[in-house]
Design an enzyme around this catalytic site. Sequence first.
Site, PDB file in Angstrom:
ATOM      1  N   MET A 141      -8.540 -44.504  29.016  1.00 13.21           N
ATOM      2  CA  MET A 141      -7.684 -44.700  30.172  1.00 13.21           C
ATOM      3  C   MET A 141      -7.665 -46.155  30.648  1.00 13.21           C
ATOM      4  O   MET A 141      -6.748 -46.554  31.371  1.00 13.21           O
ATOM      5  CB  MET A 141      -8.123 -43.788  31.323  1.00 13.21           C
ATOM      6  CG  MET A 141      -7.793 -42.334  31.096  1.00 13.21           C
ATOM      7  SD  MET A 141      -8.058 -41.412  32.620  1.00 13.21           S
ATOM      8  CE  MET A 141      -7.852 -39.740  32.005  1.00 13.21           C
ATOM      9  N   ALA A 185     -15.929 -36.314  34.385  1.00  6.14           N
ATOM     10  CA  ALA A 185     -15.624 -35.219  35.304  1.00  6.14           C
ATOM     11  C   ALA A 185     -15.385 -35.739  36.719  1.00  6.14           C
ATOM     12  O   ALA A 185     -15.490 -34.998  37.677  1.00  6.14           O
ATOM     13  CB  ALA A 185     -16.772 -34.202  35.301  1.00  6.14           C
ATOM     14  N   GLY A 186     -15.068 -37.039  36.822  1.00 11.12           N
ATOM     15  CA  GLY A 186     -14.771 -37.628  38.126  1.00 11.12           C
ATOM     16  C   GLY A 186     -13.298 -37.510  38.479  1.00 11.12           C
ATOM     17  O   GLY A 186     -12.582 -36.651  37.946  1.00 11.12           O
ATOM     18  N   GLU A 221       1.236 -29.337  43.859  1.00 13.77           N
ATOM     19  CA  GLU A 221       0.337 -28.406  43.167  1.00 13.77           C
ATOM     20  C   GLU A 221      -0.632 -29.156  42.260  1.00 13.77           C
ATOM     21  O   GLU A 221      -1.810 -28.805  42.164  1.00 13.77           O
ATOM     22  CB  GLU A 221       1.151 -27.401  42.340  1.00 13.77           C
ATOM     23  CG  GLU A 221       0.279 -26.339  41.702  1.00 13.77           C
ATOM     24  CD  GLU A 221       1.086 -25.214  41.077  1.00 13.77           C
ATOM     25  OE1 GLU A 221       0.960 -25.028  39.853  1.00 13.77           O
ATOM     26  OE2 GLU A 221       1.823 -24.521  41.793  1.00 13.77           O
ATOM     27  N   ASN A 240     -19.671 -34.453  30.340  1.00 15.24           N
ATOM     28  CA  ASN A 240     -19.984 -35.478  31.327  1.00 15.24           C
ATOM     29  C   ASN A 240     -21.478 -35.746  31.307  1.00 15.24           C
ATOM     30  O   ASN A 240     -22.274 -34.861  30.972  1.00 15.24           O
ATOM     31  CB  ASN A 240     -19.549 -35.009  32.723  1.00 15.24           C
ATOM     32  CG  ASN A 240     -19.626 -36.115  33.759  1.00 15.24           C
ATOM     33  OD1 ASN A 240     -18.975 -37.145  33.625  1.00 15.24           O
ATOM     34  ND2 ASN A 240     -20.435 -35.921  34.790  1.00 15.24           N
ATOM     35  N   LYS A 293      -9.638 -41.735  45.281  1.00 18.43           N
ATOM     36  CA  LYS A 293      -8.660 -40.674  45.027  1.00 18.43           C
ATOM     37  C   LYS A 293      -9.026 -39.350  45.704  1.00 18.43           C
ATOM     38  O   LYS A 293      -8.144 -38.625  46.163  1.00 18.43           O
ATOM     39  CB  LYS A 293      -8.475 -40.476  43.522  1.00 18.43           C
ATOM     40  CG  LYS A 293      -7.817 -41.676  42.852  1.00 18.43           C
ATOM     41  CD  LYS A 293      -7.608 -41.465  41.361  1.00 18.43           C
ATOM     42  CE  LYS A 293      -7.013 -42.725  40.727  1.00 18.43           C
ATOM     43  NZ  LYS A 293      -6.730 -42.518  39.291  1.00 18.43           N
ATOM     44  N   ASP A 297      -1.409 -38.958  37.560  1.00 21.84           N
ATOM     45  CA  ASP A 297      -2.226 -39.440  36.441  1.00 21.84           C
ATOM     46  C   ASP A 297      -2.069 -38.562  35.197  1.00 21.84           C
ATOM     47  O   ASP A 297      -1.889 -39.068  34.090  1.00 21.84           O
ATOM     48  CB  ASP A 297      -3.705 -39.485  36.837  1.00 21.84           C
ATOM     49  CG  ASP A 297      -4.043 -40.681  37.710  1.00 21.84           C
ATOM     50  OD1 ASP A 297      -3.318 -41.692  37.652  1.00 21.84           O
ATOM     51  OD2 ASP A 297      -5.044 -40.605  38.450  1.00 21.84           O
TER      52      ASP A 297
END
Length: 280
Positions: A223, A128-129, A77, A151, A65, A102
């Site tokens: 997720m 924090a990825g 944005e 994280n 990503k 996402d």
Amino acid sequence: MDHYCVLGNPVAHSKSPAIHARFAELTGQAMAYSKQLAPLDGFTATLQQWMANGGRGCNVTVPFKFEAFRLANSASERAMLAQAANTLKFGEGGQITADNTDGIGLVNDIQLNAGVKLAGRDILLLGAGGAAAGVLGPLLAAGPRRLVVTNRTHAKAVELVARHASHPSLRILLQKTELLAQEQHGLEANFDVIVNATASSLGGGAAPVDARVLKPGALAYDMMYGPAAKGFADWAQAHGALPRDGLGMLVEQAAESFAFWRGVRPPSVQVLQEMRKALA
């Protein structure tokens, strides 16, 4: 017939082709959607080949990503804020436009499908990825009272929070939301919503934090979906929280991508209900 795909590694497990095929069927769009495995060191070459073969766009999943965002000529944005993209659209002359759906997919699933309002709540974001970067901005836009990022590597959480805290588009939002990074071992108790954006579930793990972070009845959202989310869900349920996997996020972010490409909003709620039934 326009062609789209999901690019990632691994990608064999992806439900995206089934989701987009159903969206196309329900909206009357002439399009096909496939899976494309990209070598870990060959994302750019795979993407360029897909474009050369006439692809109109693609979704991007782990671990590409950030790379997808860097390859784009222009970006929405929300992609700019995340510095990561999960959706690419191809234009004339090889132009690439990036988006990140996402976060809005996550927020829509929590608020519309799960019926949990985020305004005024305390939220804990684990990770924090790329996954966390994609959802932090939309979570802030939902108006929580407090949003804490934690994280395993604390410096990454600090960097992610600092980038969002300094972004001009978020200044008004941050007047009503406290945004901060905290060490995992020093987390305060009692969050209303926990969002797991780490890869811990892929290894069958429960959660990278102590259960004291959960308020009774808190929403514990992973997720991941399917068997990968079971460890986290069991951990949440054992400690009095309400578990939810990321299938709804997957469908809702796909609906946003579909609208970005086709200009038509598909019936995401219907497709999510069908997928839940099929998986059951």
